[in-house]
Design an enzyme around this catalytic site. Structure first.
Site, PDB file in Angstrom:
ATOM      1  N   SER A   1       0.804  -1.220   0.000  1.00 22.68           N
ATOM      2  CA  SER A   1       0.000   0.000   0.000  1.00 22.68           C
ATOM      3  C   SER A   1       0.836   1.268   0.000  1.00 22.68           C
ATOM      4  O   SER A   1       0.388   2.313  -0.493  1.00 22.68           O
ATOM      5  CB  SER A   1      -0.940   0.012   1.212  1.00 22.68           C
ATOM      6  OG  SER A   1      -0.205  -0.091   2.423  1.00 22.68           O
TER       7      SER A   1
ATOM      8  N   GLY B   1      -2.171  -4.175   0.878  1.00 22.93           N
ATOM      9  CA  GLY B   1      -2.330  -5.429   1.607  1.00 22.93           C
ATOM     10  C   GLY B   1      -1.365  -6.517   1.189  1.00 22.93           C
ATOM     11  O   GLY B   1      -1.392  -7.616   1.763  1.00 22.93           O
TER      12      GLY B   1
ATOM     13  N   ASN C   1       3.624  -5.709   5.855  1.00 23.82           N
ATOM     14  CA  ASN C   1       2.402  -6.435   6.223  1.00 23.82           C
ATOM     15  C   ASN C   1       2.717  -7.788   6.864  1.00 23.82           C
ATOM     16  O   ASN C   1       1.948  -8.271   7.696  1.00 23.82           O
ATOM     17  CB  ASN C   1       1.507  -6.616   4.992  1.00 23.82           C
ATOM     18  CG  ASN C   1       0.840  -5.316   4.598  1.00 23.82           C
ATOM     19  OD1 ASN C   1       0.352  -4.575   5.440  1.00 23.82           O
ATOM     20  ND2 ASN C   1       0.839  -5.016   3.310  1.00 23.82           N
TER      21      ASN C   1
ATOM     22  N   ASP D   1      -5.332   7.105   9.599  1.00 23.36           N
ATOM     23  CA  ASP D   1      -5.012   5.807  10.192  1.00 23.36           C
ATOM     24  C   ASP D   1      -3.661   5.812  10.893  1.00 23.36           C
ATOM     25  O   ASP D   1      -3.300   4.871  11.583  1.00 23.36           O
ATOM     26  CB  ASP D   1      -5.067   4.695   9.147  1.00 23.36           C
ATOM     27  CG  ASP D   1      -4.077   4.876   7.997  1.00 23.36           C
ATOM     28  OD1 ASP D   1      -3.172   5.723   8.111  1.00 23.36           O
ATOM     29  OD2 ASP D   1      -4.216   4.170   6.980  1.00 23.36           O
TER      30      ASP D   1
ATOM     31  N   HIS E   1      -0.503   5.303   6.785  1.00 21.25           N
ATOM     32  CA  HIS E   1      -0.262   5.613   5.373  1.00 21.25           C
ATOM     33  C   HIS E   1       0.036   7.093   5.171  1.00 21.25           C
ATOM     34  O   HIS E   1      -0.729   7.954   5.622  1.00 21.25           O
ATOM     35  CB  HIS E   1      -1.466   5.202   4.529  1.00 21.25           C
ATOM     36  CG  HIS E   1      -1.709   3.726   4.535  1.00 21.25           C
ATOM     37  ND1 HIS E   1      -2.603   3.121   5.385  1.00 21.25           N
ATOM     38  CD2 HIS E   1      -1.149   2.739   3.794  1.00 21.25           C
ATOM     39  CE1 HIS E   1      -2.585   1.815   5.179  1.00 21.25           C
ATOM     40  NE2 HIS E   1      -1.711   1.561   4.215  1.00 21.25           N
TER      41      HIS E   1
END
Length: 238
Positions: free
Chosen positions: A64, A102, A130, A213, A216
């Site tokens: 991402s 992801g 991740n 969040d 990011h």
């Protein structure tokens, strides 16, 4: 400079600790998809491809962070900003954004052969975050990253590889966190490839440079990511 790095890293760990669940759920739907050629195609972005078919290619292979998750325009993600820098210097390269939100190293391993059809002159590998956030066994992460590096070297021995280093909060213990961090310089040294020490340097944990969040980067954050990458990439291109 060392003090600044320590402070930035400390803030990053504290701030990101409580944001991990958000990240995992934000990327979960993408991670559960079966990566088909059609899906990969929709996530591969080339800047002005129709005008640069004769240029050498820089493939940015990532998750991402590379895909530009949460941005209105994918060209504001660091691969697009790298293209702008390259164009301003009139260097003969086209940047291919091959990031999928992801994505894990296992997912990257599964799609690397198809992505290599892009015939990269430079290959930037940005995967692993991740894995770390999900507590994937570190031996598995390391093996997958090595598989991807080997795949590039086998098919295109002259391709220059750049490995993006990553760090994670200590959710799975300090030993896991430290070993995860050390995977990247160890692989870079073993394979004699260029290393970006920490892709999120001077961005991770800084609220004004990250989306809601806390993970990011914003457009401003991606500008710093592009700078971090450019410091390592520039000598390779010139």
């Amino acid at each position: 400079m060392k003090n600044t790095h320590i402070i930035s890293h400390s803030i990053f760990l504290k701030f990101c600790y409580f944001s991990l669940i958000i990240l995992l759920f934000s990327c979960k739907s993408d991670a559960q998809k079966t990566t088909t050629k059609k899906e990969v195609t929709t996530n591969v972005v080339s800047t002005k491809t129709e005008k640069t078919t004769n240029k050498k290619r820089i493939v940015v292979f990532g998750d991402s962070l590379t895909a530009g998750y949460g941005l209105e325009d994918v060209e504001d993600a660091y691969p697009g900003l790298l293209q702008q820098k390259i164009d301003s210097l009139q260097l003969g390269y086209t940047v291919i954004n091959s990031g999928i939100s992801g994505e894990t190293t296992a997912g990257g391993k599964n799609r690397i052969d198809w992505v290599l059809n892009q015939k990269p002159s430079v290959f930037i590998l940005e995967l692993g975050a991740n894995d770390g956030l999900r507590g994937v066994p570190l031996t598995e992460t390391k093996m997958n990253l090595q598989y991807i590096i080997d795949a590039v070297k086998t098919k295109y021995p002259s391709t220059k590889i750049v490995l993006a280093g990553m760090q994670i909060p200590p959710n799975f213990g300090q030993d896991y966190t430290n070993e995860f961090k050390n995977i990247f310089p160890a692989l870079a040294q073993k394979n004699q490839v260029a290393l970006i020490p920490f892709l999120l340097e001077n961005v991770g944990g800084i609220p004004s440079l990250n989306q809601s969040d806390g993970i990011h980067p914003t457009v401003k954050g991606h500008k710093i990511l592009a700078k971090n990458v450019w410091e390592v990439l520039a000598p390779i291109l010139k």
